[in-house]
Write an enzyme that holds these catalytic residues in place. Sequence first.
Site, mmCIF file in Angstrom:
data_model
loop_
_atom_site.group_PDB
_atom_site.id
_atom_site.type_symbol
_atom_site.label_atom_id
_atom_site.label_comp_id
_atom_site.label_asym_id
_atom_site.label_seq_id
_atom_site.Cartn_x
_atom_site.Cartn_y
_atom_site.Cartn_z
ATOM 1 N N LYS A 203 5.891 -6.541 -4.616
ATOM 2 C CA LYS A 203 6.318 -7.873 -5.050
ATOM 3 C C LYS A 203 5.310 -8.434 -6.048
ATOM 4 O O LYS A 203 5.666 -8.939 -7.093
ATOM 5 C CB LYS A 203 6.447 -8.780 -3.821
ATOM 6 C CG LYS A 203 6.953 -10.163 -4.138
ATOM 7 C CD LYS A 203 7.216 -10.952 -2.870
ATOM 8 C CE LYS A 203 7.552 -12.394 -3.195
ATOM 9 N NZ LYS A 203 7.785 -13.201 -2.008
ATOM 10 N N GLU A 209 -3.537 -0.824 -2.255
ATOM 11 C CA GLU A 209 -3.037 0.461 -1.772
ATOM 12 C C GLU A 209 -1.958 1.003 -2.715
ATOM 13 O O GLU A 209 -1.957 2.177 -3.100
ATOM 14 C CB GLU A 209 -2.425 0.303 -0.368
ATOM 15 C CG GLU A 209 -3.404 -0.084 0.721
ATOM 16 C CD GLU A 209 -3.502 -1.603 0.915
ATOM 17 O OE1 GLU A 209 -3.352 -2.354 -0.068
ATOM 18 O OE2 GLU A 209 -3.764 -2.025 2.059
ATOM 19 N N GLY A 262 8.431 -10.580 1.439
ATOM 20 C CA GLY A 262 8.266 -9.124 1.469
ATOM 21 C C GLY A 262 8.956 -8.485 2.662
ATOM 22 O O GLY A 262 9.671 -7.487 2.536
ATOM 23 N N ARG A 263 8.778 -9.064 3.852
ATOM 24 C CA ARG A 263 9.349 -8.443 5.049
ATOM 25 C C ARG A 263 10.839 -8.725 5.216
ATOM 26 O O ARG A 263 11.451 -8.286 6.189
ATOM 27 C CB ARG A 263 8.555 -8.875 6.288
ATOM 28 C CG ARG A 263 8.365 -10.362 6.432
ATOM 29 C CD ARG A 263 7.263 -10.702 7.432
ATOM 30 N NE ARG A 263 6.987 -12.134 7.496
ATOM 31 C CZ ARG A 263 6.143 -12.776 6.713
ATOM 32 N NH1 ARG A 263 5.494 -12.115 5.763
ATOM 33 N NH2 ARG A 263 5.944 -14.078 6.851
ATOM 34 N N GLU A 348 3.924 -10.744 11.573
ATOM 35 C CA GLU A 348 3.467 -11.395 10.334
ATOM 36 C C GLU A 348 4.176 -12.735 10.160
ATOM 37 O O GLU A 348 3.599 -13.689 9.641
ATOM 38 C CB GLU A 348 3.718 -10.483 9.118
ATOM 39 C CG GLU A 348 2.989 -10.935 7.864
ATOM 40 C CD GLU A 348 2.918 -9.855 6.778
ATOM 41 O OE1 GLU A 348 1.946 -9.091 6.723
ATOM 42 O OE2 GLU A 348 3.858 -9.784 5.969
ATOM 43 N N HIS A 379 8.181 9.038 28.434
ATOM 44 C CA HIS A 379 7.144 10.011 28.798
ATOM 45 C C HIS A 379 5.786 9.583 28.267
ATOM 46 O O HIS A 379 4.867 10.392 28.191
ATOM 47 C CB HIS A 379 7.536 11.391 28.278
ATOM 48 C CG HIS A 379 8.853 11.839 28.845
ATOM 49 N ND1 HIS A 379 8.971 12.490 30.050
ATOM 50 C CD2 HIS A 379 10.117 11.651 28.398
ATOM 51 C CE1 HIS A 379 10.254 12.715 30.305
ATOM 52 N NE2 HIS A 379 10.974 12.207 29.321
ATOM 53 N N LYS A 507 -8.428 -8.623 3.035
ATOM 54 C CA LYS A 507 -8.278 -8.078 1.674
ATOM 55 C C LYS A 507 -9.476 -8.484 0.816
ATOM 56 O O LYS A 507 -10.037 -7.670 0.083
ATOM 57 C CB LYS A 507 -7.012 -8.653 1.008
ATOM 58 C CG LYS A 507 -5.708 -8.091 1.499
ATOM 59 C CD LYS A 507 -4.569 -8.637 0.627
ATOM 60 C CE LYS A 507 -3.223 -8.480 1.264
ATOM 61 N NZ LYS A 507 -2.138 -9.145 0.559
HETATM 62 O O1 F6P Z 1 0.313 -7.336 4.234
HETATM 63 C C1 F6P Z 1 0.410 -8.420 3.423
HETATM 64 C C2 F6P Z 1 1.518 -8.319 2.407
HETATM 65 O O2 F6P Z 1 1.389 -9.395 1.559
HETATM 66 C C3 F6P Z 1 2.903 -8.287 3.037
HETATM 67 O O3 F6P Z 1 3.389 -9.523 3.353
HETATM 68 C C4 F6P Z 1 3.668 -7.583 1.968
HETATM 69 O O4 F6P Z 1 4.896 -7.130 2.457
HETATM 70 C C5 F6P Z 1 2.695 -6.489 1.601
HETATM 71 O O5 F6P Z 1 1.444 -7.122 1.658
HETATM 72 C C6 F6P Z 1 2.912 -5.834 0.284
HETATM 73 O O6 F6P Z 1 2.831 -6.719 -0.789
HETATM 74 P P1 F6P Z 1 3.379 -6.348 -2.213
HETATM 75 O O7 F6P Z 1 4.847 -6.080 -2.102
HETATM 76 O O8 F6P Z 1 3.089 -7.539 -3.086
HETATM 77 O O9 F6P Z 1 2.651 -5.125 -2.695
#
Ligand code: F6P
Length: 538
Positions: A203, A209, A262-263, A348, A379, A507
């Site tokens: 987003k 990452e 995002g979620r 979250e 199990h 972060k």
């Molecule tokens: O973990 C925090 C967060 O901001 C989530 O809410 C989001 O889904 C994720 O990081 C990834 O963010 P982005 O889509 O901006 O890379």
Amino acid sequence: MSEADAAWAALSKAAEAARDRRIDSLFAREPDRLGVLTLAAAGLELDLSKQPWSREDLDTMLALARAARVEAARDRLYAGEVVNASEGRPALHMALRAPDGADWRAAGVPVSGEVEATRNAMRAFAGAVRSGAVAGATGKPFRAIVHIGIGGSDLGPRLVWEALKPLDPQIELRFAANVDPAELAQALTGLDPAETMVVTVSKTFTTLETLTNAEAARDWLRASLGEASDSHLVAVSASPEKAQAFGVPAGQVFGFWDWVGGRYSIWSAVGLSCAIALGYDAFEAMLAGAHAMDDHFRTAPLETNAPVLLALAHVFNRNGLGRPIRAVVPYAQRLRLFAPFLQQLEMESNGKRVTATGQPVPHPTAASVFGDAGTNGQHAFFQLLHQGTDVVPVDILAVREGAEGDPSAQTKLLANAIAQAEALMVGRSEAEVRAELTAAGRPPAVIDALAPQRTFPGNRPSSFLLLDRLDPARFGALVALYEHKTFVEGVLWGINSFDQWGVELGKTLATRVLGELEGGPSGAHDPSTAALIARLKP
Ligand code: F6P
């Protein structure tokens, strides 16, 4: 006392009585219990009769929902009002799955036109990739997609693919979320760069990452195909200009909007990889199923509203009975990723200790949620569910018709789902165990030692959610059910379910520590942190 305070006090009182009562005793007292507590919504069936509430308790919980103005909050959500106040945004994921011709507005601004235009672009692109009209730099059709993203840009698509993928897909879909290079290495292994598309989903397009993995995947493509391989790059972002600056061709950048959390985003172009790999028709059917649940949530009276009652059952356990953990066990291997998906959705969204106006929340909020597919979980952690010192409410999901494989194995799977729900509620009394051991001729001292260990206290609540089939529509309805449940819980607790400030500090500190590991000046740290930095400096 305010109406809300009175409603919370009534919940405490109701829970007090529930603590001393057996759930299974309620069926005799309440002949209509099963009927009242079994709901149908958007192709799903939900049985809440194995929850610890009585019929009167249900009324108490409905009064709590009314006191919290759940219906008004829902209407504000659907009207596109700024329900995410700390970020100044609406949360309008329902607009993404509404049929063409709708008129959704985000803070007054019409959005349905843009939503439809993006869906049309997704449909066209998915079709072109599947037909080979859009092909790789050497002219070979795409046989694999590597989807790069994390959190909401990963968990939903990963769940969708696992739930709905064909056994022998035309296009294989793999995922890399973790900055641990092992995951991308595994995702790329065995793939031919000439036939591989890389879809980067972020987003913000700033996530450490995701950018790290996207760069590595771009380098992997370029190493074998040169710069022409940038045509294999696709991006999905609410900051399309950043994706283009990264090297993604402008025509392959798909946008979404800041009013999509995002979620809550699998319904947007975040689901593009799935739309390509499953075919757009399946993706569209998933949207339609979620839309049916949206309609149900918007129009059903509170008494028969599935997301509302699922939330109220949870709050009865969480706040009334003080249960801080819950489990989710889908008796469907294809839904094994549902628990990780829910971890982000629920924890979250609602793992918060202050209200939307910054006041401490006077009640415990989101429970920790965990789970795995049944029967595997039986199990592993079911020992604790049946005999541990904490009572852990369980959501059991079951799918009547299996998608593939041996029908008799499917029947065994369903038998286990039903039996576990029964065992959790009914348990097994010590007297029964003693009688059995006595009949088996065991000596009294052995019986005294063994009987308590082999006793099941029971009275452990579960909800049972049944899908006739795991098709795209029912799957969409299932996810939307839990989205709306999470929203209702947030309203009851008075929190903003759509921000996530709690992920920021880690972060920021990681960026600082990274600078130090890479040789930058050392900062001030506690002794433990300083020692770890010294130990792990390359
Ligand atoms: O973990 C925090 C967060 O901001 C989530 O809410 C989001 O889904 C994720 O990081 C990834 O963010 P982005 O889509 O901006 O890379």
